[in-house]
Design an enzyme around this catalytic site. Structure first.
Site, short mmCIF file in Angstrom:
data_model
loop_
_atom_site.label_atom_id
_atom_site.label_comp_id
_atom_site.label_asym_id
_atom_site.label_seq_id
_atom_site.Cartn_x
_atom_site.Cartn_y
_atom_site.Cartn_z
N SER A 135 -6.20 -9.97 -0.62
CA SER A 135 -5.97 -8.54 -0.52
C SER A 135 -5.54 -7.97 -1.86
CB SER A 135 -4.90 -8.24 0.52
OG SER A 135 -4.59 -6.86 0.55
N SER A 153 -4.56 -4.59 -1.94
CA SER A 153 -3.47 -3.69 -1.54
C SER A 153 -3.50 -3.55 -0.02
CB SER A 153 -3.67 -2.31 -2.19
OG SER A 153 -2.64 -1.45 -1.81
N SER A 201 2.09 39.62 6.54
CA SER A 201 2.08 41.06 6.76
C SER A 201 2.45 41.40 8.20
CB SER A 201 0.68 41.62 6.47
OG SER A 201 -0.24 41.20 7.46
N GLY A 257 0.83 -1.20 0.00
CA GLY A 257 0.00 0.00 0.00
C GLY A 257 0.86 1.25 0.00
N SER A 258 0.46 2.25 0.76
CA SER A 258 1.12 3.55 0.75
C SER A 258 2.62 3.43 1.04
CB SER A 258 0.47 4.48 1.78
OG SER A 258 1.17 5.69 1.88
N HIS A 306 7.07 1.70 12.28
CA HIS A 306 6.51 2.39 13.44
C HIS A 306 6.68 1.46 14.63
CE1 HIS A 306 4.08 4.88 15.96
NE2 HIS A 306 2.95 4.21 15.84
N GLU A 334 -6.68 28.70 3.94
CA GLU A 334 -5.40 29.41 4.00
C GLU A 334 -4.38 28.74 4.93
OE1 GLU A 334 -5.33 33.65 4.27
OE2 GLU A 334 -7.31 33.86 3.36
#
Length: 306
Positions: A51, A53, A228, A26-27, A84, A207
Site C-alpha cells: 500500500s 497510502s 436579502s 491516508g486522510s 467510526h 451558490e
C-alpha cells in the site's frame, strides 16, 4: 445541555508509557499520526503490504485486517481505538473482553484535523467507550482526543451506537444523499423549464457554498440575516413545501434501516460480491448533466484550481 470536554479535562500523561499504532496513513491516518506525535505521543504507523497510502482503515477493510493482523497480537489491557463505530456497533469486529474499546471521531476531514492543529486550534470530536477493561478507558480516550487537538475545540461523549447511527443517517438523508438529490432536482427543474444549464448550475449548486458557509458560521438565524429579505421570505414561503412532512417520513424510514441493521447488512454483502450495484450507481451519478456543465464552468474559475 451535554457536557463538552476541553484541554483542562484531559491529561496527555495517560499516554506517556504507551505506544499508539496508527493503521493507515491516508486522510485521517496522517492527521492522527502527525498530531499525536507532535503532542509527544509515541506513534508507530502501519500500512498494508504493497500500500502507498491507506485510509484510517475503511469500514469495509477493517474486519479482515482485524482478524488477520490485530486480533492475534492483542494482549490483556491493550486498547483498540476507532474513528467510526460501524464495525463494532454492527458486530463485524468482536474484540475480547480483556481490552479497552474506544472511539475518537473528529467531526471533520483529515486535512482539516491536521491544518487546524498546526494553526493552534482544533476540530471538535466525539468520544465513546464500548469496553472499559482497564477502568480508565474514558481518560485514555480524552487523552487521545487532546493529542489530536480535539479538546481545543471541544469533545462530546457519545456511544458507538449513537455515533454510528447518526453519522449514517446524516450522510444519507441530509449531507450527501439528501443534498445531492435536492441540487440535482432543482437543476433539472430549471433546465426542463427552458433555462440555460449554466444558469441552473450557478443557482442550484455553485451558490450552495455561500449558504452553507453562513450556516456553519452562525446557524439559520445568521444565514437569514445575511441574505436579502426577498430570499428570506422565499425561504419561509416555499422551503417547507419542497421538503415537507412526506420527506421527513421517508427520512424516518432511512433511520429505521440504519437502526435495525438493514443498511449495514446490505453494504457488507455489496462489498462481498464485488460492489456491482455501488459501481453502477457511481457511474450513473457521474453521468448526470450537472457534472459536465460544472466541469466546464469550474475550469474557468482559477481560484478553485488553487
Amino acid at each position: 445541555m451535554a457536557t463538552m470536554y476541553y484541554d483542562d479535562d484531559a491529561d496527555l500523561g495517560v499516554l506517556k508509557d504507551r505506544r499508539v499504532g496508527v493503521l493507515g496513513f491516508g486522510s485521517q491516518g496522517h492527521a492522527h499520526g502527525r498530531n499525536l506525535a507532535e503532542s509527544g505521543v509515541d506513534v508507530t504507523v502501519g500500512l498494508r503490504p504493497g500500500s502507498r497510502s491507506v485510509v484510517l482503515l475503511p469500514d469495509t477493510v477493517q474486519p479482515a485486517v482485524y482478524t488477520e493482523a490485530i486480533e492475534p497480537h492483542l494482549s490483556d489491557g491493550d486498547a483498540l481505538f476507532f474513528a467510526h463505530g460501524f464495525n463494532i456497533h454492527y458486530g463485524q469486529i468482536r474484540p475480547p473482553a480483556t481490552v479497552d474499546v474506544c472511539m475518537v471521531a473528529p467531526k471533520g476531514p483529515g486535512h482539516l484535523v491536521r491544518r487546524t492543529y498546526e494553526d493552534g486550534t482544533g476540530v471538535p470530536a466525539l468520544f465513546a467507550v464500548e469496553q472499559n477493561f482497564s477502568g480508565t478507558a474514558a481518560e485514555l480516550a480524552l487523552a487521545y482526543a487532546k493529542g489530536l487537538g480535539g479538546t481545543r475545540a471541544g469533545v462530546l461523549e457519545t456511544s458507538f451506537a449513537e455515533e454510528t447511527e447518526t453519522d449514517l443517517f446524516g450522510e444519507q438523508a441530509v449531507l450527501c444523499g439528501g443534498m445531492s438529490s435536492l441540487v440535482q432536482k432543482g437543476y433539472e427543474t430549471l433546465v426542463e423549464a427552458g433555462y440555460q444549464p449554466e444558469v441552473a448550475y450557478f443557482e442550484c449548486l455553485h451558490e450552495l457554498k455561500l449558504i452553507v458557509d453562513l450556516l456553519h458560521q452562525g446557524g439559520f438565524e445568521y444565514m437569514r440575516y445575511s441574505i436579502s429579505d426577498t430570499a428570506e421570505y422565499g425561504d419561509y414561503r416555499s422551503g417547507a413545501r419542497v421538503v415537507d412532512e412526506g420527506v421527513k417520513q421517508r427520512m424516518r424510514e432511512v433511520l429505521d434501516e440504519v437502526q435495525n441493521g438493514t443498511f449495514a447488512r446490505e453494504w457488507v454483502v455489496e462489498n462481498l460480491v464485488g460492489r456491482p450495484a455501488f459501481s453502477a450507481m457511481r457511474r450513473r451519478q457521474a453521468s448526470h448533466p450537472i457534472e459536465s456543465v460544472g466541469r466546464v464552468l469550474r475550469s474557468k474559475m482559477a481560484w478553485l484550481q488553487r
